[in-house]
Write an enzyme that holds these catalytic residues in place. Structure first.
Site, PDB file in Angstrom:
ATOM      1  N   ASP A   8       0.751  -1.193   0.116  1.00 30.55           N
ATOM      2  CA  ASP A   8       0.010  -0.023  -0.037  1.00 30.55           C
ATOM      3  C   ASP A   8       0.664   1.222   0.002  1.00 30.55           C
ATOM      4  O   ASP A   8       2.178   1.282   0.137  1.00 30.55           O
ATOM      5  CB  ASP A   8      -0.734   0.148   1.134  1.00 30.55           C
ATOM      6  CG  ASP A   8      -0.153  -0.501   2.578  1.00 30.55           C
ATOM      7  OD1 ASP A   8       0.941  -0.649   2.632  1.00 30.55           O
ATOM      8  OD2 ASP A   8      -1.170  -0.825   3.311  1.00 30.55           O
ATOM      9  N   ASN A  39      -7.499  -3.451  14.272  1.00 34.24           N
ATOM     10  CA  ASN A  39      -8.716  -3.542  13.915  1.00 34.24           C
ATOM     11  C   ASN A  39      -9.020  -4.901  13.034  1.00 34.24           C
ATOM     12  O   ASN A  39      -9.930  -5.009  12.364  1.00 34.24           O
ATOM     13  CB  ASN A  39      -9.641  -2.449  13.508  1.00 34.24           C
ATOM     14  CG  ASN A  39      -8.928  -2.225  12.103  1.00 34.24           C
ATOM     15  OD1 ASN A  39      -7.923  -2.664  11.597  1.00 34.24           O
ATOM     16  ND2 ASN A  39      -9.364  -0.912  11.536  1.00 34.24           N
ATOM     17  N   HIS A  47      -7.284  -5.215  10.194  1.00 32.29           N
ATOM     18  CA  HIS A  47      -6.858  -4.990   8.721  1.00 32.29           C
ATOM     19  C   HIS A  47      -5.710  -5.512   8.145  1.00 32.29           C
ATOM     20  O   HIS A  47      -4.740  -5.832   8.820  1.00 32.29           O
ATOM     21  CB  HIS A  47      -7.053  -3.461   8.367  1.00 32.29           C
ATOM     22  CG  HIS A  47      -5.612  -2.482   9.145  1.00 32.29           C
ATOM     23  ND1 HIS A  47      -5.911  -1.307   9.572  1.00 32.29           N
ATOM     24  CD2 HIS A  47      -4.623  -2.784   8.930  1.00 32.29           C
ATOM     25  CE1 HIS A  47      -4.698  -0.987   9.911  1.00 32.29           C
ATOM     26  NE2 HIS A  47      -3.702  -1.796   9.591  1.00 32.29           N
ATOM     27  N   GLU A  54      -9.745  -2.055   5.491  1.00 34.04           N
ATOM     28  CA  GLU A  54     -10.303  -1.844   6.759  1.00 34.04           C
ATOM     29  C   GLU A  54     -11.562  -2.913   6.948  1.00 34.04           C
ATOM     30  O   GLU A  54     -11.792  -3.793   5.698  1.00 34.04           O
ATOM     31  CB  GLU A  54     -10.790  -0.539   6.779  1.00 34.04           C
ATOM     32  CG  GLU A  54      -9.811   0.549   6.739  1.00 34.04           C
ATOM     33  CD  GLU A  54      -8.819   0.572   7.874  1.00 34.04           C
ATOM     34  OE1 GLU A  54      -8.728  -0.393   8.654  1.00 34.04           O
ATOM     35  OE2 GLU A  54      -7.954   1.540   8.026  1.00 34.04           O
TER      36      GLU A  54
HETATM   37  C1  F6R Z   1       1.527  -1.848   5.920  1.00 34.23           C
HETATM   38  C2  F6R Z   1       0.166  -2.281   6.231  1.00 34.23           C
HETATM   39  C3  F6R Z   1      -0.408  -2.239   7.389  1.00 34.23           C
HETATM   40  C4  F6R Z   1       0.279  -2.755   8.640  1.00 34.23           C
HETATM   41  C5  F6R Z   1      -0.693  -2.698   9.974  1.00 34.23           C
HETATM   42  C6  F6R Z   1       0.145  -3.030  11.115  1.00 34.23           C
HETATM   43  O1  F6R Z   1       1.980  -1.741   4.598  1.00 34.23           O
HETATM   44  O2  F6R Z   1      -0.273  -2.600   5.192  1.00 34.23           O
HETATM   45  O3  F6R Z   1      -1.628  -3.297   7.339  1.00 34.23           O
HETATM   46  O4  F6R Z   1       1.107  -3.957   8.556  1.00 34.23           O
HETATM   47  O5  F6R Z   1      -1.162  -1.385  10.144  1.00 34.23           O
HETATM   48  O6  F6R Z   1       1.150  -1.717  11.391  1.00 34.23           O
HETATM   49  P1  F6R Z   1       2.388  -2.106  12.518  1.00 34.23           P
HETATM   50  O7  F6R Z   1       3.175  -3.114  11.981  1.00 34.23           O
HETATM   51  O8  F6R Z   1       2.921  -0.571  12.294  1.00 34.23           O
HETATM   52  O9  F6R Z   1       1.690  -2.628  13.895  1.00 34.23           O
END
Ligand code: F6R
Length: 242
Positions: free
Chosen positions: A67, A136, A138, A143
């Site tokens: 992303d 959450n 995701h 989401e």
């Molecule tokens: C990042 C992504 C997100 C993260 C997720 C966890 O490219 O796609 O889904 O993997 O938000 O983030 P952290 O590792 O910062 O807790």
């Protein structure tokens, strides 16, 4: 679904990096799917360390990131482009022309989504996808409520996600409201997935992934349907498992 419980983020990083290195060594043209965020940082550090010590070559590797924020140029310090160049691509011998992230700036985001999805397809698909887990549930920026059959698309970020990510920005107001993300179907097409989970904050989401019912309200539960997924989870993150 294999669940590998490790002590802490250090061991998680070691185990994840080991699998990635093994894959790249065995298949030098591997297509990697990569994530940003805090969880994979240690893994990328291990890859860099291994590159310096053992010269594992990334010359023929292709990468696709999950992303990117809409509106941030690659040169913006908060963009995922910048993150990847800083933490990984700039420190290994990868061909930068073979590293792909959605382009979140200066192009029509919807057209970019189609282009990105097609690019992944043309590359032969993702061999090994790294994922982090949102509090959450995701994955990527998919989401709660995202269709399991989604392809790369533009998303409006959940407020909780913007708040969680605001730690990297001067203020919450600076966190973009939209992003481009691989869809859930795009992610599920990867031939192998490593889901990296660290910390107590992720414990409830991880319980849903492992013990809850598969539902679009918790996107990561879809991973239970994947034929080749390993969850690498540290002790703090498995606290809520029964
Ligand atoms: C990042 C992504 C997100 C993260 C997720 C966890 O490219 O796609 O889904 O993997 O938000 O983030 P952290 O590792 O910062 O807790």
């Amino acid at each position: 679904m294999k669940v590998n419980v490790v002590k802490d983020i250090e061991e998680l990083s070691l185990v994840a990096a080991k699998r990635m290195i093994e894959k790249v060594r065995r298949q030098p043209t591997t297509v990697l799917g990569l994530a940003t965020g805090s969880t994979p940082l240690g893994t990328y550090r291990k890859l860099v360390q291994d590159f310096q010590e053992n010269r594992t070559s990334y010359k023929h590797v292709t990468t696709f990131n999950l992303d990117e924020y809409v509106g941030l140029a690659a040169t913006d310090k908060n963009s995922y482009h910048y993150y990847m160049n800083d933490h990984l691509f700039g420190q290994i011998n990868i061909n930068q022309a073979q590293t792909f992230l959605p382009n979140g700036a200066g192009v029509d985001p919807s057209e970019e989504c189609l282009r990105y999805e097609e690019k992944i397809r043309q590359s032969g698909g993702i061999d090994l996808q790294i994922l982090g887990l949102g509090e959450n549930g995701h994955i990527g920026f998919n989401e709660p409520g995202t269709s399991f059959s989604s392809q790369t698309h533009v998303v409006t970020l959940a407020e909780t996600t913007r708040v969680a990510n605001s730690r990297y920005f001067p203020s919450l107001a600076d966190v973009p409201t939209e992003a481009i993300t691989m869809g859930i179907e795009t992610i599920m097409k990867a031939r192998e997935i490593l889901l990296l989970v660290s910390g107590e904050k992720k414990a409830k989401a991880l319980r849903e992934v492992i013990e809850g019912s598969v539902s679009e309200t918790v996107p990561a539960t879809v991973l239970r349907n994947h034929p080749n997924i390993t969850i690498i989870a540290d002790e703090a993150s498995v606290k809520c498992l029964t």
